[in-house]
Design an enzyme around this catalytic site. Sequence first.
Site, PDB file in Angstrom:
ATOM      1  N   TYR A 135       0.807  -1.225   0.000  1.00  0.00           N
ATOM      2  CA  TYR A 135       0.000   0.000   0.000  1.00  0.00           C
ATOM      3  C   TYR A 135       0.839   1.274   0.000  1.00  0.00           C
ATOM      4  O   TYR A 135       0.359   2.327  -0.403  1.00  0.00           O
ATOM      5  CB  TYR A 135      -0.894   0.029   1.241  1.00  0.00           C
ATOM      6  CG  TYR A 135      -2.205  -0.701   1.131  1.00  0.00           C
ATOM      7  CD1 TYR A 135      -2.292  -1.940   0.510  1.00  0.00           C
ATOM      8  CD2 TYR A 135      -3.361  -0.146   1.682  1.00  0.00           C
ATOM      9  CE1 TYR A 135      -3.489  -2.615   0.450  1.00  0.00           C
ATOM     10  CE2 TYR A 135      -4.563  -0.823   1.609  1.00  0.00           C
ATOM     11  CZ  TYR A 135      -4.631  -2.048   1.000  1.00  0.00           C
ATOM     12  OH  TYR A 135      -5.824  -2.711   0.945  1.00  0.00           O
ATOM     13  N   LYS A 160       4.589 -14.865   1.198  1.00  0.00           N
ATOM     14  CA  LYS A 160       4.698 -15.469  -0.135  1.00  0.00           C
ATOM     15  C   LYS A 160       6.191 -15.615  -0.397  1.00  0.00           C
ATOM     16  O   LYS A 160       6.724 -15.094  -1.393  1.00  0.00           O
ATOM     17  CB  LYS A 160       3.973 -14.559  -1.153  1.00  0.00           C
ATOM     18  CG  LYS A 160       3.802 -15.163  -2.535  1.00  0.00           C
ATOM     19  CD  LYS A 160       2.707 -16.203  -2.648  1.00  0.00           C
ATOM     20  CE  LYS A 160       2.738 -16.873  -3.998  1.00  0.00           C
ATOM     21  NZ  LYS A 160       1.789 -17.962  -4.183  1.00  0.00           N
ATOM     22  N   ASP A 217      -1.687 -17.899  -0.384  1.00  0.00           N
ATOM     23  CA  ASP A 217      -2.733 -18.590  -1.164  1.00  0.00           C
ATOM     24  C   ASP A 217      -3.277 -19.788  -0.382  1.00  0.00           C
ATOM     25  O   ASP A 217      -4.490 -19.991  -0.278  1.00  0.00           O
ATOM     26  CB  ASP A 217      -2.224 -18.987  -2.560  1.00  0.00           C
ATOM     27  CG  ASP A 217      -0.841 -19.629  -2.568  1.00  0.00           C
ATOM     28  OD1 ASP A 217      -0.180 -19.664  -1.508  1.00  0.00           O
ATOM     29  OD2 ASP A 217      -0.414 -20.103  -3.647  1.00  0.00           O
ATOM     30  N   ASP A 254      -5.655  -7.397   4.335  1.00  0.00           N
ATOM     31  CA  ASP A 254      -6.917  -6.808   3.873  1.00  0.00           C
ATOM     32  C   ASP A 254      -7.791  -7.915   3.286  1.00  0.00           C
ATOM     33  O   ASP A 254      -8.976  -8.051   3.630  1.00  0.00           O
ATOM     34  CB  ASP A 254      -6.616  -5.744   2.811  1.00  0.00           C
ATOM     35  CG  ASP A 254      -7.870  -5.091   2.274  1.00  0.00           C
ATOM     36  OD1 ASP A 254      -8.771  -4.787   3.077  1.00  0.00           O
ATOM     37  OD2 ASP A 254      -7.965  -4.900   1.037  1.00  0.00           O
ATOM     38  N   ASP A 262     -11.373  -9.941   5.115  1.00  0.00           N
ATOM     39  CA  ASP A 262     -12.734 -10.008   4.536  1.00  0.00           C
ATOM     40  C   ASP A 262     -13.168 -11.475   4.436  1.00  0.00           C
ATOM     41  O   ASP A 262     -14.324 -11.821   4.686  1.00  0.00           O
ATOM     42  CB  ASP A 262     -12.782  -9.389   3.128  1.00  0.00           C
ATOM     43  CG  ASP A 262     -13.270  -7.938   3.132  1.00  0.00           C
ATOM     44  OD1 ASP A 262     -12.907  -7.205   4.075  1.00  0.00           O
ATOM     45  OD2 ASP A 262     -14.002  -7.543   2.199  1.00  0.00           O
TER      46      ASP A 262
HETATM   47  C1  IPM Z   1     -10.151  -1.742   4.808  1.00  0.00           C
HETATM   48  C2  IPM Z   1     -10.403  -1.090   3.466  1.00  0.00           C
HETATM   49  C3  IPM Z   1      -9.316  -0.085   3.154  1.00  0.00           C
HETATM   50  C4  IPM Z   1      -8.015  -0.861   3.016  1.00  0.00           C
HETATM   51  C5  IPM Z   1      -9.521   0.820   1.929  1.00  0.00           C
HETATM   52  C6  IPM Z   1     -10.857   1.461   1.906  1.00  0.00           C
HETATM   53  C7  IPM Z   1      -8.448   1.854   1.850  1.00  0.00           C
HETATM   54  O1  IPM Z   1     -10.565  -2.038   2.478  1.00  0.00           O
HETATM   55  O2  IPM Z   1     -10.057  -1.027   5.817  1.00  0.00           O
HETATM   56  O3  IPM Z   1     -10.080  -2.975   4.881  1.00  0.00           O
HETATM   57  O4  IPM Z   1      -7.750  -1.413   1.944  1.00  0.00           O
HETATM   58  O5  IPM Z   1      -7.270  -0.906   3.989  1.00  0.00           O
HETATM   59 MN    MN Z   2     -10.682  -4.069   3.245  1.00  0.00          MN
END
Ligand code: IPM
Ligand code: MN
Length: 368
Positions: free
Chosen positions: A142, A193, A226, A250, A254
């Site tokens: 990032y 990785k 992975d 990130d 999720d």
């Molecule tokens: C998160 C989000 C952020 C990230 C974005 C919106 C910048 O996806 O907080 O998980 O990628 O960190």
């Molecule tokens: Mn996110």
Amino acid sequence: MTAKKLLILPGDGIGQEVMVQVRRIIDWMGKKRNISFDITEGLIGGSAYDVHGTPLADETLADAMAADAVLLGAVGGPKWDDLPFDKKPERGLLKIRKEMGLFANLRPATVFDALVDASTLKADVVQGLDIMIVRELTGGLYFGQPRGIETLPNGERKGVNTLTYTTSEIQRIGRAAFDLARKRNKKLCSVDKANVLECTVLWREEMIKLQQTEYQDVELTHMYVDNAAMQLVRNPKQFDVMVTENMFGDILSDCAAMLTGSLGMLPSASLGAADANGNRKALYEPVHGSAPDIQGKDIANPLATILSFSMCLRYSFNMDAEADMIENAVKAVLKGGLRTADIMAPGKAKVSTSVMGESIIRELEKLA
Ligand code: IPM
Ligand code: MN
Ligand code: NAD
């Protein structure tokens, strides 16, 4: 005791809707527990751009630096997607994380018993799950340089992002993860990785050194990212604490959210380094985004943000009793069968964002 300074940044989309429910809890704490905070509310993301022409105004950043903790909703939305890159709502979020030095992002995925059936996975795969993903938040892909889009002499365009970590960046996130593992089941899985990316070869070497020199009581394993994504849905209970690079974290968080039933359930804490008094800069936010697809419908799940506030009470304000109360209220409401649409199941009662918030207050009343 002087009131703790809390900066609230609802942000955009459902960030604003879920934050209303947290404000109700804060009001309730003031009235019924005699706990008040010194609250400032500010703008971040698209809503800040609309007013200030930037997704994070300098004054808001100054308020964040002066606060004992920041509570954030979510940023982003289609209205701002075509802005120049540096004006996009997401830049505001990344800037506040970077400027506050919030390198350690804790994303706990715990499955509430009442929600075992809300997961898309089989009940026995997720029942009792309690894992902690530690995502490095101010480095990695990032933030690495060089970055950008350039036009080559032959007229082609080239997009560049760079994965970089220094040893000190790896060591500080490593220590944060090892410290957490030590307080839990003493198992840390470092996700990298290293079969392909040199930067993560270094990551792995540094994790091994830390284990050998400072954390021999914690079991350290390594997994390629992975495989880790696959293992999270195959058998998530094999993990205790996972530590990983910014973008890997990130994506994996999720993924872990769905084990708990919904992205609308996952809170997070982003912490900086401790100062001489043991205080850290801290920002609390749900893992989810501004969810434009459900914005304005009063159907978003406010629990991830409510649980983020409870993490704030625990980690930044030492208010364990109140944090416990909020978590117990969430458990009780879910046990009682109330569900927002994202965690709805047959035989349960579907409620709106605001009714979910009201129900949490009703449970808090009983627990007070
Ligand atoms: C998160 C989000 C952020 C990230 C974005 C919106 C910048 O996806 O907080 O998980 O990628 O960190
Ligand atoms: Mn996110
Ligand atoms: P998202 O997390 O906003 O939504 C993904 C899916 O999950 C959507 O279907 C949404 O309806 C659902 N969802 C998310 N939160 C929910 C909740 N509380 N209750 C019920 N359902 C919920 O991700 P996206 O759609 O990829 O991104 C939308 C915008 O949000 C983008 O602008 C993105 O950059 C931004 N974003 C911001 C953050 C943040 O502020 N931390 C995090 C992720 C995405």
